[in-house]
Design a protein around this motif. Sequence first.
Motif, PDB file in Angstrom:
ATOM      1  N   THR A 124       2.001   9.086  -6.036  1.00 16.95           N
ATOM      2  CA  THR A 124       2.013  10.593  -5.676  1.00 16.95           C
ATOM      3  C   THR A 124       2.635  10.601  -6.843  1.00 16.95           C
TER       4      THR A 124
ATOM      5  N   TYR B  87       1.233   4.003  -2.534  1.00 15.61           N
ATOM      6  CA  TYR B  87       0.790   5.520  -2.524  1.00 15.61           C
ATOM      7  C   TYR B  87       2.712   6.557  -3.011  1.00 15.61           C
TER       8      TYR B  87
ATOM      9  N   VAL C 215       0.934  -1.011   0.210  1.00 11.96           N
ATOM     10  CA  VAL C 215      -0.268   0.635  -0.199  1.00 11.96           C
ATOM     11  C   VAL C 215       0.540   1.372  -0.334  1.00 11.96           C
ATOM     12  N   PHE C 216       1.930   1.104   0.882  1.00 10.09           N
ATOM     13  CA  PHE C 216       2.748   2.553   0.612  1.00 10.09           C
ATOM     14  C   PHE C 216       3.432   2.834  -0.545  1.00 10.09           C
TER      15      PHE C 216
END
Length: 453
Positions: free
Chosen positions: A54, A50, A46-47
């Motif tokens: 982004t 991200y 998940v990180f």
Amino acid sequence: MSVRIRRSLRQVRKSVLSLDIAEPRTPAELTRSANNVVLLSRFYYVFLAYLVGTAHYPFGDAYSGGPPTAPLWPIRLVEQVVGTAWLRHELALMAVGLLFALGAAASPRIFVLRLGAFVHLMLHVAIRNSYGSINHGVHILLLVGFALLFLPGRRSDQRHERNNVRPCLAALWMAQSVILLSYTLSGVWKIWYGRLELFTSDALTRILLDRLLAEADEIPVLLPFVAQRDWLAQSMWWMTLYIEIFALLVVFRPHLHRPIGAVLMLFHITSDLLMNISFSLNIVMVGLFLLLSPLAPDRFSLSGTVRSLPIVGIPFRIMKRRQQSQQPRHADRVWLVYDGECLMCNNYAQYLRLRETVGEFVLVDARQGGPIVDEVRRLPHDLNDGMVVKIGDRFFVGHEALHVLALLSTDRGAFNKFNRLAFSSPLISRFTYPLMKAGRWVLLKLKGVERIR
């Protein structure tokens, strides 16, 4: 030869790595730890998603200054297969990386998704380092992604699920090892590069002053404060060396996972405020795989943490082994003979709780008599001089009884915690017991109760 190597490795593990301070875990606890490893891998992907979504590591920023001047082998391999045009499709590359990262987060047991996320990240790291200089900021993320490739696949059979416990824990150990190895290598590099200058009293101060000259336009917040206090700078310097050099040993000491993880996260935050050196990815990885380590004890133990410390914990481990050697063997029944008319003795006997492994705990009022009291009377000991504990065929009287009960007592409740902490030392119990006996004599006088006949 292989048998000899395995025997040597086993001896090294027992002598260096095994401390006999980590509580044994049940199969259910190990299964829960393995499930938590899979949960941590979800957070990792998940990180990663991200970061991709982004645009924290876009391929466009890596090659915006022109084609790679010193392409690494992954870039050369891709160029030989598809040419150099693939670098221009930044949006498509980001979409592919995002799909693999989200897929691995949703189904971390599917190897293809984990492999795709790792290859995408590896290409990013390779393109960033293909211009003649090496940037270590993303390496820790890449190494952890490689360790997670060894997670086992999904199995519906419960028997196979139990067999996946060891591979899950092996992937966790590998992730923790690559994280902590980077700190150990950093400590070794400091010693090799600094040599004798490390042992000077102003080692960190001179580094901070050099950093101050380099960061003249943007002075870090803590730099002036620490640079003016040599004692603080030197303390931080020696603590940094100690933690970094022995960081790799933390993998084998579960009591240190969370404390050292918290210290390393604080170390990076302090480095940012002190020298404008930021390792944000390291903070996240340390937080995931050390601060949230599934192998760390459920409850923090100060004694276990201190005993686990390299070098510093040696005397505490020796003291613990000495206490364990003095502890009586397991018995099905423990007898405590005490004065029931003494308020202090009576409360002590009623509130005392022994560990479950001890067996039955029998309280005997010496004034009521009985077979155990008759056995005590045949000893060269006066019941008025103190309590008596019988375990098996052994009798412990006076301060020895107090010490044995402290070793056998549980750590549940304030009274038992205090009793275990205060009287587990034979020296303290020897000097404290006469005071307790004097207090018992005063209480009996105030109540007007005669001595035990």
